[in-house]
Design an enzyme around this catalytic site. Structure first.
Site, PDB file in Angstrom:
ATOM      1  CG  ASP A 147       3.406  47.061   0.113  1.00  0.00           C
ATOM      2  OD1 ASP A 147       3.334  45.962  -0.469  1.00  0.00           O
ATOM      3  OD2 ASP A 147       3.563  47.186   1.345  1.00  0.00           O
ATOM      4  CG  ASP A 155      15.426  49.718 -17.497  1.00  0.00           C
ATOM      5  OD1 ASP A 155      16.502  49.698 -18.111  1.00  0.00           O
ATOM      6  OD2 ASP A 155      14.988  50.706 -16.891  1.00  0.00           O
ATOM      7  CG  ASP A 159      20.962  50.778 -17.442  1.00  0.00           C
ATOM      8  OD1 ASP A 159      20.386  51.782 -16.994  1.00  0.00           O
ATOM      9  OD2 ASP A 159      22.023  50.314 -16.953  1.00  0.00           O
ATOM     10  CD  GLU A 168      20.772  55.670 -18.659  1.00  0.00           C
ATOM     11  OE1 GLU A 168      20.670  56.368 -17.655  1.00  0.00           O
ATOM     12  OE2 GLU A 168      21.369  54.565 -18.640  1.00  0.00           O
ATOM     13  CG  HIS A 215      15.351  55.608 -12.058  1.00  0.00           C
ATOM     14  ND1 HIS A 215      15.090  55.754 -13.405  1.00  0.00           N
ATOM     15  CD2 HIS A 215      16.485  54.872 -11.989  1.00  0.00           C
ATOM     16  CE1 HIS A 215      16.015  55.132 -14.104  1.00  0.00           C
ATOM     17  NE2 HIS A 215      16.878  54.589 -13.264  1.00  0.00           N
ATOM     18  CG  ASP A 216      19.179  57.331 -13.000  1.00  0.00           C
ATOM     19  OD1 ASP A 216      19.251  56.633 -11.972  1.00  0.00           O
ATOM     20  OD2 ASP A 216      19.311  56.867 -14.147  1.00  0.00           O
TER      21      ASP A 216
HETATM   22  C1  NOJ Z   1      21.371  53.993 -15.473  1.00  0.00           C
HETATM   23  C2  NOJ Z   1      20.211  53.740 -14.564  1.00  0.00           C
HETATM   24  O1  NOJ Z   1      19.167  54.585 -14.926  1.00  0.00           O
HETATM   25  C3  NOJ Z   1      20.696  53.948 -13.163  1.00  0.00           C
HETATM   26  O2  NOJ Z   1      19.648  53.965 -12.233  1.00  0.00           O
HETATM   27  C4  NOJ Z   1      21.700  52.869 -12.846  1.00  0.00           C
HETATM   28  O3  NOJ Z   1      22.226  53.075 -11.566  1.00  0.00           O
HETATM   29  C5  NOJ Z   1      22.835  52.853 -13.878  1.00  0.00           C
HETATM   30  N1  NOJ Z   1      22.359  52.983 -15.218  1.00  0.00           N
HETATM   31  C6  NOJ Z   1      23.595  51.569 -13.809  1.00  0.00           C
HETATM   32  O4  NOJ Z   1      22.818  50.531 -14.333  1.00  0.00           O
END
Ligand code: NOJ
Length: 561
Positions: free
Chosen positions: A21, A98, A199, A252, A325-326
């Site tokens: 930040d 993305d 995505d 993805e 991040h998932d």
């Molecule tokens: C995959 C993304 O990596 C994730 O963070 C997101 O919540 C879902 N797709 C929906 O866009």
């Protein structure tokens, strides 16, 4: 194997909100990223992938886009972005955006128009259907929030959202929507962006008639859109535009089978994706989702990785990652908190030298760990809230849910990056938007930068070795000791140049004997996570989470070097 620039790069993933930040509002931003470009470059990576940085109401922290051709004002401006782009290019780093086109935000202008009337030109941008009596059009469930249909009283129609309610699915069968997508692609490529991470790209084509799905606790119906009938056609259409540029495309692909992944990534005139983000190897300690835990199985991890390595051999290319991040942080999943430093290095060696393009997620390179929350209200994510409801129904107490969440929640990887040991880990001078992990005094970039034996410096060495040795990029992969439940051993071979990678996933010692044809004492030990123990009879006993990367230059490399 054909040589391509994207095969030779390593990529750093930034989830901007938690990166750095610059203005004290507690939210990471683009000037913050700009201020850290030297650091990113110091890792030796060749590219940055930005998780979505477009305007968004943050229902899914950017994966709900309300304007595809602008920058989230919380993060800065288009000029801030261009500054990063130029500076990254000067440093010979690529920048990837993305591209989230399965759905938009419900606050996108297209959706707002679409809700106005069934005759509105934007109505057909989304998937609207009449209900069946008092029920929604089918039994599909969303991945995030109960039913996949939301009723609009004015229109007496439902719209489809396979993720949150605030993420309506686009109707990709509408040629106008595909034109919009192409225009977004051009907008960023014309600006100089080098490619896209697409995505849930395998979800964009839905089975006509939207038939009922096989009942599941979440995402019922997924079999009808995880590789829909027009997926390949639509990807070809987008690829034709992307091919006008020297552009990289990674998709993805949750639940994409290996067979389908090979189809999408096979090199040649019909190639749709350069590589695919698979989830298969992320299931070695869970079943289908991080929230259904199983004991970690090294054999499962190895066999999955080997399957993907072999299937892409000479045909396509793998995406290599162990964090993003998932998912929760990897140390608690496949490594050990007790041996945090050792296991983080072993995990790094294990995946960075597979055949494919490595992605490194912010904080992974310093061995950041999961965060224990005291209250459910400390969490921020739609998926957490949905899971909380589901687990409550199953009779979980808050305490039990928080314990599971500490292991399973994707928010574990979204805590602010720990830059130094000052307040808020140096992430912000304000109040951080999300809890900072208490361990920042000991785990932070500044401390690791100074320590030659840190995880950070291990990553730097590994990335550099990969970049400067073609065998680490193009070498053939072969696995050894497949049955071992403690060791992952593989080689990479290019002509007479070889690498042998030995990674222990266990605390207790295991005797490792080099495969035939290897004399460990003749190899160069280019990376390890312990002081060297001598090798006798081509064997050694591993120490907890020990890893060793041996390099055998071969005659050609020796004479060149
Ligand atoms: C995959 C993304 O990596 C994730 O963070 C997101 O919540 C879902 N797709 C929906 O866009």
């Amino acid at each position: 194997m054909s040589k391509k620039w994207y095969k030779e790069m390593s990529v750093y993933q930034i989830w901007t909100r938690s990166f750095c930040d610059s203005n004290g509002d507690g939210i990471g931003d683009l000037p913050g990223v700009y201020s850290k470009l030297d650091y990113i470059q110091s890792l030796g990576v060749d590219g940055i992938w930005f998780s979505p940085i477009y305007p968004t109401p943050n229902a899914d922290y950017g994966y709900d886009i309300s304007d595809y051709k602008n920058i989230n004002p919380e993060f800065g401006t288009l000029d801030d972005f261009k500054k990063i782009l130029d500076s990254a290019h000067e440093r010979r780093m690529k920048v990837f955006m993305d591209l989230v086109i399965n759905h938009t935000s419900d606050e996108h202008e297209w959706f707002k128009e679409s809700c106005k009337s069934v005759d509105n030109p934007y109505h057909d941008y989304y998937i609207w259907r009449k209900g069946k009596g008092k029920n929604p059009p089918n039994n599909w469930l969303s991945a995030f929030e109960g039913g996949a249909w939301e009723y609009n009283e004015n229109l007496d129609e439902y719209y489809l959202h396979v993720f949150a309610k605030k993420q309506p699915d686009l109707n990709m069968d509408n040629p106008k929507v595909r034109e919009e997508v192409k225009s977004i692609i051009r907008f960023w490529l014309d600006m100089g962006v080098d490619g896209f991470r697409e995505d849930v790209i395998n979800f964009i084509s839905k089975e006509p008639g939207l038939p009922n799905g096989f009942p599941l606790p979440v995402a019922t119906g997924v079999e009808h859109y995880k590789y829909g009938p027009h997926l390949e056609e639509y990807l070809d259409e987008f690829r034709a535009v992307q091919n006008e540029y020297d552009c990289f495309v990674i998709g993805e692909g949750p639940m994409t089978s290996l067979k389908d992944a090979v189809k999408l990534c096979s090199e040649g005139p019909n190639q749709k994706l350069d590589m695919l983000i698979s989830f298969d190897h992320m299931n070695a300690n869970c079943f289908m989702t991080d929230w259904i835990k199983t004991p970690f199985s090294l054999r499962k991890l190895k066999s999955t990785l080997t399957k993907w390595q072999n299937a892409m051999k000479g045909i396509g290319w793998n995406c290599l990652y162990i964090e993003n991040h998932d998912h929760p942080r990897i140390i608690e999943r496949y490594g050990s908190l007790k041996y945090r430093v050792e296991s983080a290095k072993s995990l790094a060696a294990m995946y960075l030298f597979l055949c494919g393009t490595p992605f490194i997620y912010q904080g992974q390179e310093i061995g950041m760990t999961n965060i224990r929350m005291n209250s459910v209200s400390d969490y921020k994510d739609v998926m957490t809230f949905n899971n909380y409801k589901l687990f409550k129904k199953l009779g979980f107490s808050d305490k039990r849910f928080l314990d599971l969440s500490f292991q399973a929640n994707r928010e574990n990887s979204r805590t602010p990056v720990q830059w130094n040991d000052s307040e808020n880990a140096g992430f912000t001078t304000g109040t951080p938007w999300f809890n900072v992990n208490d361990n920042y005094k000991e785990i932070n970039v500044e401390a690791e930068d100074k320590d030659p034996n840190s995880i950070l410096n291990f990553y730097r060495k590994a990335i550099k070795f990969r970049k400067t040795h073609q065998v680490a990029i193009y070498g053939e992969y072969n696995e050894y000791d497949k049955k071992s439940k403690k060791l992952y051993v593989y080689e990479r071979v290019l002509g007479d140049e070889k690498m042998l990678i030995i990674c222990s996933f266990a605390e207790d010692g295991e005797k490792f004997t080099a495969p035939e044809g290897y004399d460990l004492n003749k190899g160069e030990l280019v990376l390890s996570n312990y002081e060297l123990n001598p090798v006798f009879d081509n064997s050694f006993i591993t120490r907890p989470y020990e890893c060793r990367v041996y390099y055998f230059p071969g005659k050609t490399a020796e004479s060149e070097g």
